[in-house]
Scaffold this active site. Structure first.
Site, short mmCIF file in Angstrom:
data_model
loop_
_atom_site.label_atom_id
_atom_site.label_comp_id
_atom_site.label_asym_id
_atom_site.label_seq_id
_atom_site.Cartn_x
_atom_site.Cartn_y
_atom_site.Cartn_z
N GLN A 161 0.84 -1.20 0.00
CA GLN A 161 0.00 0.00 0.00
C GLN A 161 0.88 1.25 0.00
O GLN A 161 1.25 1.75 1.06
CB GLN A 161 -0.96 0.00 1.20
CG GLN A 161 -1.98 1.10 1.06
CD GLN A 161 -3.11 0.97 2.06
OE1 GLN A 161 -3.20 0.03 2.83
NE2 GLN A 161 -3.98 1.96 2.04
N PHE A 162 1.16 1.75 -1.20
CA PHE A 162 2.03 2.91 -1.33
C PHE A 162 1.43 4.15 -0.67
O PHE A 162 2.16 5.05 -0.26
CB PHE A 162 2.37 3.19 -2.80
CG PHE A 162 1.26 3.80 -3.60
CD1 PHE A 162 1.17 5.17 -3.74
CD2 PHE A 162 0.30 2.99 -4.21
CE1 PHE A 162 0.15 5.74 -4.49
CE2 PHE A 162 -0.72 3.55 -4.95
CZ PHE A 162 -0.81 4.93 -5.09
N THR A 163 0.11 4.20 -0.52
CA THR A 163 -0.53 5.39 0.06
C THR A 163 -0.15 5.59 1.53
O THR A 163 -0.37 6.68 2.07
CB THR A 163 -2.06 5.33 -0.09
OG1 THR A 163 -2.55 4.17 0.59
CG2 THR A 163 -2.47 5.30 -1.55
#
Length: 150
Positions: free
Chosen positions: A78-80
């Site tokens: 999850q890059f966010t």
């Protein structure tokens, strides 16, 4: 490397209508990676997660770890998690590692968790549009950032 760890009674990941991961009691781990992350971060974070005493004992005290309970794990990239929200209303993801850096680190993290836990870990699919369902147990949600080890 930043992880959001959620103790769950069940969790699953679905991609394009197909369930690709499904667990009962255990942990759902959301993992965000930055360019500066390295192998030492993987080893430290995995060890910390599998040994966190966040599962209840017979006296309903959080005294057991994932290792103690033999719980299952799903790891989802999850890059966010690496979003910066300091300016304006649109998050910036400039700190998030690009796939050529993030994918090998993500895969190495999954392997490290498997090694530390002694069992197979389920995953989402890096870069896919995933639908993640969970029933948070407690709720227990812990955030760990390897940049804040000390």
């Amino acid at each position: 490397m930043k992880a959001v760890i959620q103790r769950v009674t069940k969790a699953s990941v679905t991609i394009e209508g197909e369930k690709v991961a499904n667990i009962e009691s255990g942990l759902l781990i959301l993992l965000g990676i930055v360019n500066e992350d390295e192998h030492g971060d993987i080893v430290w974070l995995s060890n910390k997660i599998v040994n966190l005493r966040i599962f209840s004992d017979d006296n309903d005290v959080m005294n057991h770890s994932l290792k103690d309970t033999c719980g299952d794990v799903i790891v989802v990239s999850q890059f966010t998690l690496q979003a910066s929200t300091k300016k304006g209303n649109r998050p910036s993801y400039i700190k998030a590692a690009r796939p050529d850096v993030a994918i090998p680190l993500y895969e190495a993290f999954v392997k490290q968790i498997e090694q530390d836990l002694g069992k197979t870990v389920q995953t989402g699919q890096f870069g896919a549009d995933m639908k993640v369902e969970l029933l948070n147990d407690g709720p227990v949600t812990i955030i760990i950032d390897t940049k804040n080890k000390e």
